[in-house]
Design a protein around this motif. Structure first.
Motif, PDB file in Angstrom:
ATOM      1  N   VAL A 123      -4.020   6.537  -0.736  1.00  0.00           N
ATOM      2  CA  VAL A 123      -3.790   6.255   0.678  1.00  0.00           C
ATOM      3  C   VAL A 123      -4.539   7.300   1.478  1.00  0.00           C
ATOM      4  CG1 VAL A 123      -2.072   6.028   2.505  1.00  0.00           C
ATOM      5  CG2 VAL A 123      -1.527   5.255   0.188  1.00  0.00           C
ATOM      6  N   GLU A 124      -5.416   6.840   2.450  1.00  0.00           N
ATOM      7  CA  GLU A 124      -6.149   7.782   3.305  1.00  0.00           C
ATOM      8  C   GLU A 124      -5.187   8.478   4.234  1.00  0.00           C
ATOM      9  OE1 GLU A 124      -9.103   5.674   5.353  1.00  0.00           O
ATOM     10  OE2 GLU A 124     -10.344   5.275   3.604  1.00  0.00           O
ATOM     11  N   ARG A 125      -5.185   9.771   4.102  1.00  0.00           N
ATOM     12  CA  ARG A 125      -4.289  10.562   4.927  1.00  0.00           C
ATOM     13  C   ARG A 125      -4.963  10.988   6.232  1.00  0.00           C
ATOM     14  NH1 ARG A 125      -1.170  16.062   2.936  1.00  0.00           N
ATOM     15  NH2 ARG A 125       0.066  16.363   4.858  1.00  0.00           N
ATOM     16  N   SER A 126      -6.292  11.463   6.181  1.00  0.00           N
ATOM     17  CA  SER A 126      -7.018  11.896   7.395  1.00  0.00           C
ATOM     18  C   SER A 126      -8.526  11.829   7.123  1.00  0.00           C
ATOM     19  CB  SER A 126      -6.608  13.313   7.800  1.00  0.00           C
ATOM     20  OG  SER A 126      -6.964  14.234   6.776  1.00  0.00           O
ATOM     21  N   ILE A 127      -9.303  11.573   8.190  1.00  0.00           N
ATOM     22  CA  ILE A 127     -10.788  11.531   8.142  1.00  0.00           C
ATOM     23  C   ILE A 127     -11.318  12.467   9.225  1.00  0.00           C
ATOM     24  CG2 ILE A 127     -12.833  10.095   8.354  1.00  0.00           C
ATOM     25  CD1 ILE A 127     -11.151   7.727   7.446  1.00  0.00           C
ATOM     26  N   GLN A 128     -12.202  13.375   8.848  1.00  0.00           N
ATOM     27  CA  GLN A 128     -12.780  14.352   9.784  1.00  0.00           C
ATOM     28  C   GLN A 128     -14.306  14.203   9.772  1.00  0.00           C
ATOM     29  OE1 GLN A 128     -11.828  18.393   8.907  1.00  0.00           O
ATOM     30  NE2 GLN A 128     -12.804  19.205  10.751  1.00  0.00           N
ATOM     31  N   ASN A 171      -9.554  12.878   3.594  1.00  0.00           N
ATOM     32  CA  ASN A 171      -8.438  13.374   2.771  1.00  0.00           C
ATOM     33  C   ASN A 171      -7.581  12.194   2.305  1.00  0.00           C
ATOM     34  OD1 ASN A 171      -9.139  16.106   3.204  1.00  0.00           O
ATOM     35  ND2 ASN A 171      -8.068  16.096   5.177  1.00  0.00           N
ATOM     36  N   TYR A 172      -7.333  12.111   0.980  1.00  0.00           N
ATOM     37  CA  TYR A 172      -6.511  11.036   0.377  1.00  0.00           C
ATOM     38  C   TYR A 172      -5.160  11.605  -0.108  1.00  0.00           C
ATOM     39  CZ  TYR A 172     -10.745   8.202   0.352  1.00  0.00           C
ATOM     40  OH  TYR A 172     -11.850   7.506   0.721  1.00  0.00           O
ATOM     41  N   GLU A 173      -4.082  10.758  -0.001  1.00  0.00           N
ATOM     42  CA  GLU A 173      -2.732  11.116  -0.485  1.00  0.00           C
ATOM     43  C   GLU A 173      -2.438  10.270  -1.717  1.00  0.00           C
ATOM     44  OE1 GLU A 173       0.680  13.377  -0.461  1.00  0.00           O
ATOM     45  OE2 GLU A 173      -0.940  13.471   0.990  1.00  0.00           O
ATOM     46  N   ILE A 174      -2.112  10.934  -2.804  1.00  0.00           N
ATOM     47  CA  ILE A 174      -1.782  10.205  -4.033  1.00  0.00           C
ATOM     48  C   ILE A 174      -0.362   9.638  -3.896  1.00  0.00           C
ATOM     49  CG2 ILE A 174      -1.451  10.415  -6.511  1.00  0.00           C
ATOM     50  CD1 ILE A 174      -3.491  12.628  -6.521  1.00  0.00           C
ATOM     51  N   ASN A 175      -0.152   8.374  -4.266  1.00  0.00           N
ATOM     52  CA  ASN A 175       1.147   7.708  -4.170  1.00  0.00           C
ATOM     53  C   ASN A 175       2.107   8.314  -5.203  1.00  0.00           C
ATOM     54  OD1 ASN A 175       3.191   6.019  -3.569  1.00  0.00           O
ATOM     55  ND2 ASN A 175       2.338   4.231  -4.608  1.00  0.00           N
ATOM     56  N   SER A 176       3.343   8.720  -4.734  1.00  0.00           N
ATOM     57  CA  SER A 176       4.368   9.299  -5.612  1.00  0.00           C
ATOM     58  C   SER A 176       5.732   8.703  -5.265  1.00  0.00           C
ATOM     59  CB  SER A 176       4.398  10.825  -5.473  1.00  0.00           C
ATOM     60  OG  SER A 176       4.771  11.192  -4.159  1.00  0.00           O
ATOM     61  N   LYS A 177       6.648   8.717  -6.254  1.00  0.00           N
ATOM     62  CA  LYS A 177       8.006   8.175  -6.077  1.00  0.00           C
ATOM     63  C   LYS A 177       8.994   9.183  -6.667  1.00  0.00           C
ATOM     64  CE  LYS A 177       9.261   4.759  -8.647  1.00  0.00           C
ATOM     65  NZ  LYS A 177       9.403   3.401  -9.199  1.00  0.00           N
ATOM     66  N   ARG A 178      10.029   9.540  -5.889  1.00  0.00           N
ATOM     67  CA  ARG A 178      11.035  10.525  -6.311  1.00  0.00           C
ATOM     68  C   ARG A 178      12.378   9.816  -6.468  1.00  0.00           C
ATOM     69  NH1 ARG A 178      14.805  13.930  -3.922  1.00  0.00           N
ATOM     70  NH2 ARG A 178      15.091  15.945  -4.987  1.00  0.00           N
ATOM     71  N   ILE A 179      13.004   9.942  -7.645  1.00  0.00           N
ATOM     72  CA  ILE A 179      14.275   9.284  -7.976  1.00  0.00           C
ATOM     73  C   ILE A 179      15.295  10.368  -8.313  1.00  0.00           C
ATOM     74  CG2 ILE A 179      15.454   7.697  -9.530  1.00  0.00           C
ATOM     75  CD1 ILE A 179      12.766   6.349 -10.012  1.00  0.00           C
TER      76      ILE A 179
END
Length: 539
Positions: free
Chosen positions: A282-287, A335-343
């Motif tokens: 997921v694209e977090r920011s572009i500069q 800048n990309y954000e890696i997809n994560s899941k917290r259980i």
């Protein structure tokens, strides 16, 4: 049959009106005495229904029991109601439906009798506490298995010279069976704590009527040990109930017994898990940075001559070299954000780690089911089928280490506990002592009435019996013997009287009188016998 009836009627007529009246009176008297004695001696035994009642409650209870056809009695103190033995449960159920008695555990109806004038704040507080205690006690008594309850509440109080406020507390005494009281103790604590403002369940103490402490202090249900025991007991009871529902239609409820031992893990577990998905971005920011640069450089230069040293001279300048430059720069950063899941998982349940199941079956029941085919091989096959049925009903897991064992044995009496010993002869006699005494007293009364009342009267009515030996009477013989002249007898009363007839009946027999005469005077007795013999020869 008519001749016999005529003979009976004729015999009754021969008695005469006076004797028939006396006989009827005797029969009526005997029947009356027997009836009164039977009613008095065989009246039912009474047992206590309620004690410590008010007179209004006694009157209302008497009306309700009388309408229901239940006998009752009131003790001499006027506050105790008695009912026949064996009708206590029925009478209490009937009175409970009518809301009786109302004198015990008075609730908010206390305020009905409180006047509005002259009532201090202390009296109001005491009346409020009493009403609250009565209402809570009534609610506790409505719980199944609780026969009686009494509640004591200490309300919170803030004194003038006390820094901390006193916390409220309560104590409850109940009367019930051991199983019912222990099961309801925790519920009663929460009930009382919810009904009293500011009262915690830990400050409620519950006891039974025998003085056994059922609950006090911290709630035992919150401890891990008590929770583990409770969960194990519930699991075992559930598994046993499953076995009972599976085998009862086939074997009958009294032809098998099941015992289950379950090992349960009730440890609290908390699991936290974070999962990263590298395939999902997921694209977090572009500069983006852009730069344009233009440089122009020009220099002027002159040669060194003598003219430059002369005053007021204007030296000439010449143009020097020139340069120019231009540059463009573009920079883009993404800048990309890696997809994560917290259980996060919190488990307060339980896990069955191991089960051991034992089932015993009545061999006689299996033999009756198989009938003529009741061979050891057939019994073994039937036991194997029962074992499979038990394993399926209980959710047996062999890899986990569960064990099930089914055996066919001969049942004996008293499987549900220690068999009760049969009461001995002395115990039975003691239990029925009252009935035996009443029966013995009744028999004695009937015997006394018949022996001392009926027998002499019937003998008097029957008239004089004829002497067994024919001949003159004892008085005639005595008068005929030589000796001093007997005194003149008083004039006889016309007609025999009942007293004379009674005396005639109780006189000794002629043989007894003759034996007594021989003992007194043998010569006179011999003369009497010769005279009797001479009269018989002359006749």
């Amino acid at each position: 049959m008519p001749e016999q009836l005529n003979a009976v009627v004729q015999n009754l007529k021969d008695f005469g009106p006076r004797r028939l009246a006396m006989m009827g009176g005797v029969i009526a008297l005997v029947l009356s005495v027997i009836a009164i004695a039977s009613i008095y001696l065989n009246r039912p035994a009474y047992e206590t229904l309620y004690v410590g009642l008010e007179r209004a409650d006694v009157n209302q209870i008497g009306l309700v029991l009388g309408e229901a056809g239940i006998g009752f009695d009131v003790a001499a103190d006027g506050t105790t109601v008695l009912v026949p033995t064996g009708t206590t449960a029925q009478a209490r159920m009937l009175l409970a439906e009518k809301g009786l008695p109302t004198s015990s555990n008075a609730g908010y109806e206390l305020f009905d009798n409180v006047g509005s004038l002259g009532l201090t704040s202390f009296m109001q507080q005491i009346t409020r506490v009493r009403a609250l205690e009565g209402e809570i006690a009534r609610t506790i008594q409505s719980i199944a298995g609780i026969r009686a309850a009494r509640v004591h509440i200490v309300m919170s109080e803030r004194a003038n010279f006390r820094r901390d406020e006193q916390k409220p507390s309560a104590s409850v005494v109940i009367r019930a069976s051991d199983a019912d009281s222990r099961r309801a103790a925790s519920s009663i604590r929460h009930l009382v704590s919810a009904a009293v403002p500011g009262l915690n369940a830990e400050d409620v103490t519950v006891l039974d009527s025998s003085g056994t402490l059922l609950a006090a202090g911290d709630d035992p249900n919150n401890s891990s040990l008590s929770r583990s025991f409770g969960v194990e007991r519930d699991v075992e009871m559930q598994i046993e109930d499953n076995i009972r529902r599976a085998l009862a239609p086939y074997l009958g409820p009294d032809n098998f017994r099941a015992s289950v031992k379950a090992e349960v893990n009730t440890d609290q577990r908390q699991t936290e898990e974070t999962i990263f998905d590298p395939e999902s971005r997921v694209e977090r920011s572009i500069q983006t940075v852009r730069a344009n640069e233009n440089n122009n450089q020009k220099s002027a230069g002159s040669t060194t001559t003598v003219e430059q040293n002369l005053p007021e001279a204007d030296p000439t300048t010449t143009e020097g070299p020139q340069s120019s430059s231009q540059s463009d720069r573009k920079e883009e950063t993404t800048n990309y954000e890696i997809n994560s899941k917290r259980i996060a998982t919190v488990s307060n349940g339980y896990t069955v780690t191991r089960m051991s199941i034992a089932v015993v079956v009545n061999r006689d029941r299996l033999t009756a089911i198989l009938g003529a085919d009741a061979t050891p091989e057939k019994l073994g096959e039937r036991i194997a089928e029962i074992q499979k049925l038990v394993a399926s009903a209980t959710g047996l897991n062999e890899p986990r280490g569960d064990i099930v064992n089914v055996s066919a044995v001969e049942f004996i009496d008293g499987l549900d506990g220690v068999p009760l010993e049969e009461p001995g002869i002395m115990a039975s006699v003691g239990q029925h002592a009252g009935t035996l005494i009443n029966a013995a007293a009744f028999i004695v009364v009937v015997f006394l009435v018949a022996f001392f009342g009926l027998r002499p009267m019937v003998a008097a009515i029957g008239g004089q019996a004829k002497p067994a030996i024919a001949g003159p009477s004892f008085e005639e013989v005595q008068n005929s013997l030589p000796g001093p002249e007997p005194a003149e007898a008083p004039p006889a009363i016309a007609g025999p009287t009942p007293l004379d007839e009674l005396r005639q009946k109780i006189r000794p027999a002629p043989q007894d009188r003759l034996a007594r005469m021989v003992d007194l005077n043998e010569e006179r007795t011999a003369l009497i016998l010769r005279k009797w013999a001479h009269q018989e020869q002359a006749a």
